[in-house]
Design a protein around this motif. Structure first.
Motif, PDB file in Angstrom:
ATOM      1  N   PRO A  12       0.888  -1.112   0.071  1.00 56.92           N
ATOM      2  CA  PRO A  12      -0.071   0.117   0.072  1.00 56.92           C
ATOM      3  C   PRO A  12       0.853   1.154   0.113  1.00 56.92           C
ATOM      4  O   PRO A  12       0.396   2.312  -0.245  1.00 56.92           O
ATOM      5  CB  PRO A  12      -0.875  -0.109   1.402  1.00 56.92           C
ATOM      6  CG  PRO A  12      -0.573  -1.475   1.662  1.00 56.92           C
ATOM      7  CD  PRO A  12       0.577  -1.888   1.111  1.00 56.92           C
ATOM      8  N   LEU A  16       5.049   5.696  -1.794  1.00 58.17           N
ATOM      9  CA  LEU A  16       5.695   6.551  -0.578  1.00 58.17           C
ATOM     10  C   LEU A  16       6.998   6.043  -0.756  1.00 58.17           C
ATOM     11  O   LEU A  16       8.178   6.816  -0.232  1.00 58.17           O
ATOM     12  CB  LEU A  16       5.030   6.344   0.513  1.00 58.17           C
ATOM     13  CG  LEU A  16       3.498   7.023   0.716  1.00 58.17           C
ATOM     14  CD1 LEU A  16       3.046   6.567   2.309  1.00 58.17           C
ATOM     15  CD2 LEU A  16       3.757   8.325   0.708  1.00 58.17           C
TER      16      LEU A  16
ATOM     17  N   PHE B  49      -0.065  13.778   4.677  1.00 56.85           N
ATOM     18  CA  PHE B  49       0.170  13.255   3.168  1.00 56.85           C
ATOM     19  C   PHE B  49       0.268  12.026   3.031  1.00 56.85           C
ATOM     20  O   PHE B  49      -0.337  11.136   1.994  1.00 56.85           O
ATOM     21  CB  PHE B  49       1.501  13.968   2.655  1.00 56.85           C
ATOM     22  CG  PHE B  49       1.846  13.743   1.198  1.00 56.85           C
ATOM     23  CD1 PHE B  49       1.151  14.129   0.188  1.00 56.85           C
ATOM     24  CD2 PHE B  49       2.899  12.756   1.253  1.00 56.85           C
ATOM     25  CE1 PHE B  49       1.597  13.443  -0.941  1.00 56.85           C
ATOM     26  CE2 PHE B  49       3.427  12.361   0.001  1.00 56.85           C
ATOM     27  CZ  PHE B  49       2.909  12.821  -1.430  1.00 56.85           C
ATOM     28  N   SER B  50       0.851  11.126   3.981  1.00 56.16           N
ATOM     29  CA  SER B  50       1.404   9.693   3.687  1.00 56.16           C
ATOM     30  C   SER B  50      -0.100   9.118   3.912  1.00 56.16           C
ATOM     31  O   SER B  50      -0.107   7.934   2.959  1.00 56.16           O
ATOM     32  CB  SER B  50       2.335   9.336   4.829  1.00 56.16           C
ATOM     33  OG  SER B  50       3.470   9.865   4.819  1.00 56.16           O
ATOM     34  N   VAL B  53      -2.021   9.439   0.621  1.00 56.94           N
ATOM     35  CA  VAL B  53      -1.326   8.770  -0.373  1.00 56.94           C
ATOM     36  C   VAL B  53      -1.866   7.262  -0.310  1.00 56.94           C
ATOM     37  O   VAL B  53      -2.335   6.622  -1.410  1.00 56.94           O
ATOM     38  CB  VAL B  53      -0.153   8.858  -0.664  1.00 56.94           C
ATOM     39  CG1 VAL B  53       0.596   7.798  -1.454  1.00 56.94           C
ATOM     40  CG2 VAL B  53       0.311  10.407  -0.991  1.00 56.94           C
ATOM     41  N   VAL B  54      -1.582   6.510   0.896  1.00 56.55           N
ATOM     42  CA  VAL B  54      -2.023   5.124   0.873  1.00 56.55           C
ATOM     43  C   VAL B  54      -3.344   4.804   0.822  1.00 56.55           C
ATOM     44  O   VAL B  54      -3.700   3.957   0.030  1.00 56.55           O
ATOM     45  CB  VAL B  54      -1.474   4.651   2.524  1.00 56.55           C
ATOM     46  CG1 VAL B  54      -2.111   3.354   2.659  1.00 56.55           C
ATOM     47  CG2 VAL B  54       0.111   4.956   2.365  1.00 56.55           C
ATOM     48  N   ASP B  57      -4.143   4.889  -2.710  1.00 56.76           N
ATOM     49  CA  ASP B  57      -3.619   3.877  -3.527  1.00 56.76           C
ATOM     50  C   ASP B  57      -4.126   2.701  -3.290  1.00 56.76           C
ATOM     51  O   ASP B  57      -4.026   1.827  -3.969  1.00 56.76           O
ATOM     52  CB  ASP B  57      -2.060   4.000  -3.100  1.00 56.76           C
ATOM     53  CG  ASP B  57      -0.887   3.973  -4.405  1.00 56.76           C
ATOM     54  OD1 ASP B  57      -1.666   4.578  -5.422  1.00 56.76           O
ATOM     55  OD2 ASP B  57      -0.079   3.531  -4.281  1.00 56.76           O
ATOM     56  N   ALA B  58      -4.501   2.426  -2.035  1.00 54.93           N
ATOM     57  CA  ALA B  58      -5.233   1.192  -1.760  1.00 54.93           C
ATOM     58  C   ALA B  58      -6.617   1.443  -0.878  1.00 54.93           C
ATOM     59  O   ALA B  58      -7.082   1.234   0.413  1.00 54.93           O
ATOM     60  CB  ALA B  58      -4.380   0.528  -0.744  1.00 54.93           C
ATOM     61  N   THR B  69       0.828  -0.254   8.234  1.00 61.47           N
ATOM     62  CA  THR B  69       1.731   0.072   6.994  1.00 61.47           C
ATOM     63  C   THR B  69       2.644   1.221   7.030  1.00 61.47           C
ATOM     64  O   THR B  69       3.940   1.481   6.844  1.00 61.47           O
ATOM     65  CB  THR B  69       0.756   0.501   5.933  1.00 61.47           C
ATOM     66  OG1 THR B  69      -0.002  -0.578   5.538  1.00 61.47           O
ATOM     67  CG2 THR B  69       1.454   1.042   4.591  1.00 61.47           C
TER      68      THR B  69
END
Lengths: 155, 155
Positions: A12, A16, B49-50, B53-54, B57-58, B69
């Motif tokens: 996931p 990053l 931000f992290s 994004v995760v 993305d998932a 994660t």
DNA sequence: TATTGTTATACTCTATAACTATA
DNA sequence: TATAGTTATAGAGTATAACAATA
């Protein structure tokens, strides 16, 4: 158990992982917890260890130069030096020709603790870098400094 | 000015520079302040931000898997997800066959902000790694992960 | 019994403004 | 005016215990 799909999916955080800051933060989280645990028997953390080493290596350093060296804001350094001073590891001495400043020097106790703590951290460092080829290590360390220099504070 | 001795002395932190953790901490301090400043116009920090994004993305990732994660403790993740949810960037949806869990999914607003923020961070990353040879970059990133894996949590 | 999300809590880290005493 | 050390304070980051709901 519907969730185990056998097929290994894309991580996931795959995106990053292209960011050096993300990888650095993860690595530091893990090894800092690790080194702090290793230093705990000595009553030190990574910060206080750093202070002790610098003061032992450059005895008489001014408190403000110590802060600049370690990228610690002066107000935040005060309590850390207080702590180490109260535990008899270092002393605040007056600077001869500038009565505003303090010169920080290690005590005998501080020097002997420093030697022991360095041995601990050296062993830990060997563990941390175990998966990196010895020949690649200098370049790896240098690249970390290159990243630091690219930051606003260094440019 | 008695202090300028013309002779360039050994840096007070010369010994500390042999430790990857010390160099990593310095580099991260500098570039994290930098990336946080770059993300500020988007109302994001490096952590948020992290997360965004995760989740983009998932989509549908469970909150607990998100925490694993990103190496964030579950209690600490709650308030971060709260914040992003209240700003309409992501949603907490129920997981069909497990009423304990939440599936986190991005909103349209979250997806579009994510795209913009990624562009910002990509540009920043190029700046951060400007002094490292392009060909050395993959190895540098891999070495950071090797350090992470050497930590207690990964071993 | 174990796990998910949550609350509460505490300690550390980082950053800034403002004070004092000196220069 | 500027600098060294300090105080106070606030915002982040990190970590643990314990609870309710659910598995």
């Amino acid at each position: 158990m519907h969730r185990d799909e056998t097929v290994k999916l894309r991580a996931p955080d795959a995106r990053l992982k292209s960011y050096s800051g993300y990888r650095m933060k993860r690595a530091l989280t893990v090894i800092q917890a690790d080194v702090n645990a290793a230093l705990k028997p000595h009553g030190l953390r990574m910060v206080t260890f750093s202070i002790l080493v610098v003061v032992c290596d450059a005895p008489g350093i001014r408190q403000s130069d110590l802060a600049k060296t370690l990228l610690i804001e002066r107000p935040n350094l005060v309590v850390l030096v207080d702590d180490l001073e109260q535990r008899g590891l270092l002393r605040r001495e007056r600077v001869p020709h500038d009565r505003r400043a303090y010169a920080i020097a290690p005590t005998d106790l501080g020097l002997s603790l420093c030697t022991k703590a360095i041995a601990t951290v050296d062993a830990h460092e060997a563990h941390v870098t175990q998966h990196i080829a010895q020949t690649d290590l200098p370049e790896f360390l240098e690249n970390l400094s290159k990243v630091e220099r690219a930051g606003v504070k260094g440019a």
